[in-house]
Write a protein that holds these residues in place. Structure first.
Motif, PDB file in Angstrom:
ATOM      1  N   LYS A 198     -13.859  13.753   5.186  1.00 38.70           N
ATOM      2  CA  LYS A 198     -13.658  14.897   6.075  1.00 38.70           C
ATOM      3  C   LYS A 198     -12.339  14.772   6.848  1.00 38.70           C
ATOM      4  O   LYS A 198     -11.600  15.747   6.990  1.00 38.70           O
ATOM      5  N   SER A 199     -12.026  13.587   7.331  1.00 34.62           N
ATOM      6  CA  SER A 199     -10.817  13.376   8.136  1.00 34.62           C
ATOM      7  C   SER A 199      -9.538  13.527   7.339  1.00 34.62           C
ATOM      8  O   SER A 199      -8.537  14.013   7.850  1.00 34.62           O
ATOM      9  N   THR A 200      -9.547  13.076   6.094  1.00 33.14           N
ATOM     10  CA  THR A 200      -8.316  13.081   5.301  1.00 33.14           C
ATOM     11  C   THR A 200      -8.095  14.373   4.535  1.00 33.14           C
ATOM     12  O   THR A 200      -6.957  14.735   4.253  1.00 33.14           O
ATOM     13  N   GLY A 201      -9.181  15.037   4.162  1.00 32.59           N
ATOM     14  CA  GLY A 201      -9.053  16.228   3.335  1.00 32.59           C
ATOM     15  C   GLY A 201      -8.687  15.908   1.894  1.00 32.59           C
ATOM     16  O   GLY A 201      -8.348  16.797   1.123  1.00 32.59           O
ATOM     17  N   LEU A 202      -8.754  14.631   1.524  1.00 26.54           N
ATOM     18  CA  LEU A 202      -8.443  14.224   0.161  1.00 26.54           C
ATOM     19  C   LEU A 202      -9.628  14.525  -0.755  1.00 26.54           C
ATOM     20  O   LEU A 202     -10.757  14.675  -0.300  1.00 26.54           O
ATOM     21  N   GLU A 203      -9.351  14.587  -2.052  1.00 30.00           N
ATOM     22  CA  GLU A 203     -10.415  14.789  -3.030  1.00 30.00           C
ATOM     23  C   GLU A 203     -11.371  13.601  -3.004  1.00 30.00           C
ATOM     24  O   GLU A 203     -10.974  12.468  -2.730  1.00 30.00           O
ATOM     25  N   ARG A 204     -12.612  13.875  -3.336  1.00 22.04           N
ATOM     26  CA  ARG A 204     -13.649  12.845  -3.329  1.00 22.04           C
ATOM     27  C   ARG A 204     -13.294  11.658  -4.234  1.00 22.04           C
ATOM     28  O   ARG A 204     -13.400  10.505  -3.835  1.00 22.04           O
ATOM     29  N   SER A 205     -12.854  11.939  -5.465  1.00 25.01           N
ATOM     30  CA  SER A 205     -12.552  10.851  -6.404  1.00 25.01           C
ATOM     31  C   SER A 205     -11.332  10.051  -5.936  1.00 25.01           C
ATOM     32  O   SER A 205     -11.313   8.821  -6.067  1.00 25.01           O
ATOM     33  N   LEU A 206     -10.326  10.714  -5.372  1.00 24.51           N
ATOM     34  CA  LEU A 206      -9.157  10.004  -4.861  1.00 24.51           C
ATOM     35  C   LEU A 206      -9.542   9.130  -3.675  1.00 24.51           C
ATOM     36  O   LEU A 206      -9.130   7.965  -3.586  1.00 24.51           O
ATOM     37  N   THR A 207     -10.360   9.652  -2.793  1.00 16.69           N
ATOM     38  CA  THR A 207     -10.814   8.880  -1.632  1.00 16.69           C
ATOM     39  C   THR A 207     -11.584   7.643  -2.094  1.00 16.69           C
ATOM     40  O   THR A 207     -11.383   6.547  -1.569  1.00 16.69           O
ATOM     41  N   SER A 208     -12.428   7.815  -3.089  1.00 14.51           N
ATOM     42  CA  SER A 208     -13.191   6.693  -3.631  1.00 14.51           C
ATOM     43  C   SER A 208     -12.253   5.629  -4.211  1.00 14.51           C
ATOM     44  O   SER A 208     -12.432   4.432  -3.968  1.00 14.51           O
ATOM     45  N   ARG A 209     -11.245   6.063  -4.973  1.00 13.58           N
ATOM     46  CA  ARG A 209     -10.283   5.113  -5.556  1.00 13.58           C
ATOM     47  C   ARG A 209      -9.500   4.384  -4.466  1.00 13.58           C
ATOM     48  O   ARG A 209      -9.249   3.177  -4.585  1.00 13.58           O
ATOM     49  N   ILE A 210      -9.122   5.083  -3.423  1.00  9.60           N
ATOM     50  CA  ILE A 210      -8.382   4.448  -2.323  1.00  9.60           C
ATOM     51  C   ILE A 210      -9.245   3.397  -1.644  1.00  9.60           C
ATOM     52  O   ILE A 210      -8.791   2.282  -1.380  1.00  9.60           O
ATOM     53  N   ILE A 211     -10.494   3.734  -1.382  1.00  8.26           N
ATOM     54  CA  ILE A 211     -11.397   2.777  -0.737  1.00  8.26           C
ATOM     55  C   ILE A 211     -11.597   1.556  -1.639  1.00  8.26           C
ATOM     56  O   ILE A 211     -11.554   0.417  -1.169  1.00  8.26           O
ATOM     57  N   GLN A 212     -11.781   1.780  -2.927  1.00  7.84           N
ATOM     58  CA  GLN A 212     -11.943   0.660  -3.861  1.00  7.84           C
ATOM     59  C   GLN A 212     -10.690  -0.224  -3.879  1.00  7.84           C
ATOM     60  O   GLN A 212     -10.791  -1.453  -3.919  1.00  7.84           O
ATOM     61  N   SER A 213      -9.535   0.386  -3.814  1.00  2.00           N
ATOM     62  CA  SER A 213      -8.277  -0.358  -3.790  1.00  2.00           C
ATOM     63  C   SER A 213      -8.162  -1.200  -2.521  1.00  2.00           C
ATOM     64  O   SER A 213      -7.756  -2.371  -2.565  1.00  2.00           O
ATOM     65  N   CYS A 266       0.838  -1.211   0.000  1.00  4.62           N
ATOM     66  CA  CYS A 266       0.000   0.000   0.000  1.00  4.62           C
ATOM     67  C   CYS A 266       0.866   1.251   0.000  1.00  4.62           C
ATOM     68  O   CYS A 266       1.952   1.269   0.566  1.00  4.62           O
ATOM     69  N   ARG A 267       0.320   2.284  -0.603  1.00  6.37           N
ATOM     70  CA  ARG A 267       0.958   3.601  -0.554  1.00  6.37           C
ATOM     71  C   ARG A 267       0.539   4.304   0.741  1.00  6.37           C
ATOM     72  O   ARG A 267      -0.404   3.878   1.415  1.00  6.37           O
ATOM     73  N   ILE A 268       1.235   5.369   1.063  1.00  2.00           N
ATOM     74  CA  ILE A 268       1.000   6.081   2.322  1.00  2.00           C
ATOM     75  C   ILE A 268      -0.449   6.541   2.445  1.00  2.00           C
ATOM     76  O   ILE A 268      -1.067   6.374   3.499  1.00  2.00           O
ATOM     77  N   ARG A 269      -1.031   7.103   1.400  1.00  2.73           N
ATOM     78  CA  ARG A 269      -2.426   7.576   1.485  1.00  2.73           C
ATOM     79  C   ARG A 269      -3.382   6.415   1.749  1.00  2.73           C
ATOM     80  O   ARG A 269      -4.349   6.558   2.485  1.00  2.73           O
ATOM     81  N   GLU A 270      -3.122   5.274   1.117  1.00  3.25           N
ATOM     82  CA  GLU A 270      -3.968   4.101   1.361  1.00  3.25           C
ATOM     83  C   GLU A 270      -3.841   3.650   2.813  1.00  3.25           C
ATOM     84  O   GLU A 270      -4.841   3.296   3.450  1.00  3.25           O
ATOM     85  N   LEU A 271      -2.635   3.697   3.326  1.00  6.36           N
ATOM     86  CA  LEU A 271      -2.423   3.300   4.725  1.00  6.36           C
ATOM     87  C   LEU A 271      -3.094   4.270   5.686  1.00  6.36           C
ATOM     88  O   LEU A 271      -3.595   3.863   6.738  1.00  6.36           O
ATOM     89  N   ARG A 272      -3.135   5.535   5.342  1.00  3.85           N
ATOM     90  CA  ARG A 272      -3.833   6.515   6.186  1.00  3.85           C
ATOM     91  C   ARG A 272      -5.323   6.180   6.267  1.00  3.85           C
ATOM     92  O   ARG A 272      -5.924   6.227   7.337  1.00  3.85           O
ATOM     93  N   VAL A 273      -5.907   5.853   5.128  1.00  2.00           N
ATOM     94  CA  VAL A 273      -7.335   5.495   5.115  1.00  2.00           C
ATOM     95  C   VAL A 273      -7.542   4.184   5.870  1.00  2.00           C
ATOM     96  O   VAL A 273      -8.480   4.058   6.664  1.00  2.00           O
ATOM     97  N   LEU A 274      -6.667   3.213   5.664  1.00  2.00           N
ATOM     98  CA  LEU A 274      -6.761   1.942   6.388  1.00  2.00           C
ATOM     99  C   LEU A 274      -6.703   2.182   7.896  1.00  2.00           C
ATOM    100  O   LEU A 274      -7.486   1.618   8.660  1.00  2.00           O
ATOM    101  N   ARG A 275      -5.804   3.056   8.329  1.00  2.00           N
ATOM    102  CA  ARG A 275      -5.688   3.383   9.760  1.00  2.00           C
ATOM    103  C   ARG A 275      -6.968   4.017  10.283  1.00  2.00           C
ATOM    104  O   ARG A 275      -7.461   3.665  11.353  1.00  2.00           O
ATOM    105  N   LEU A 276      -7.536   4.932   9.513  1.00  2.00           N
ATOM    106  CA  LEU A 276      -8.793   5.580   9.928  1.00  2.00           C
ATOM    107  C   LEU A 276      -9.916   4.561  10.079  1.00  2.00           C
ATOM    108  O   LEU A 276     -10.692   4.618  11.042  1.00  2.00           O
TER     109      LEU A 276
END
Length: 159
Positions: free
Chosen positions: A61-76, A37-47
């Motif tokens: 809201k917690s990450t401040g990431l873009e909606r589409s990026l957050t969606s891609r991370i969750i899908q990953s 996993c990349r760092i952003r993916e690990l941040r979401v996993l931790r949350l």
């Protein structure tokens, strides 16, 4: 010979961002190699692991990431079987995210790696300087998320 400037701009927010981005850039490949996993993916996993049943909106809201990026991370994370989702019984558009056992294991590996990499990152600082830096960052973090800060911006006609 002139020494190369570390920062092209002396604004505080610029310098904080450069330090963070350089550290992330240097460490991202290490995390990918060791955890998949990349760092952003690990941040979401931790949350998700810290707040079982969290929602997409809460992560956004917690990450401040873009909606589409957050969606891609969750899908990953879902595709890698690190998290799973449960639909809300009240609203089919809402789903709750939870960590799988595999996800918990990846998080433990990432935490250990993160601890080791942070020691390297902060090597030039003494223990007293680290304590001072952590205290200052905590104060700044509380300030920039406060209503008083937003009020001050408004009063200064900045926003």
């Amino acid at each position: 010979m002139l020494e190369k400037k570390t920062f092209q701009n002396e604004r505080l927010t610029y310098r904080l961002d450069i330090v963070a981005q350089e550290a992330i850039r240097a460490n991202d490949a290490i995390f990918l190699r060791e955890t998949g996993c990349r760092i952003r993916e690990l941040r979401v996993l931790r949350l998700v692991d810290d707040s079982p049943g969290t929602t997409f909106a809460e992560i956004l809201k917690s990450t401040g990431l873009e909606r589409s990026l957050t969606s891609r991370i969750i899908q990953s994370l879902l595709a890698a079987d690190l998290i799973y989702r449960e639909n809300s019984p009240e609203d089919a558009r809402v789903f709750f995210l939870r960590t799988t056992e595999k996800g918990k294991q990846v998080r433990r590996i990432a935490r250990d790696l993160s601890d080791r990499l942070e020691v390297i990152l902060t090597e030039p600082l003494s223990a007293d300087e680290m304590a001072q830096l952590n205290g200052l960052l905590l104060r700044l973090g509380r300030w920039v998320t406060s209503a008083k800060y937003k009020e001050s911006l408004h009063d200064a006609c900045v926003i």
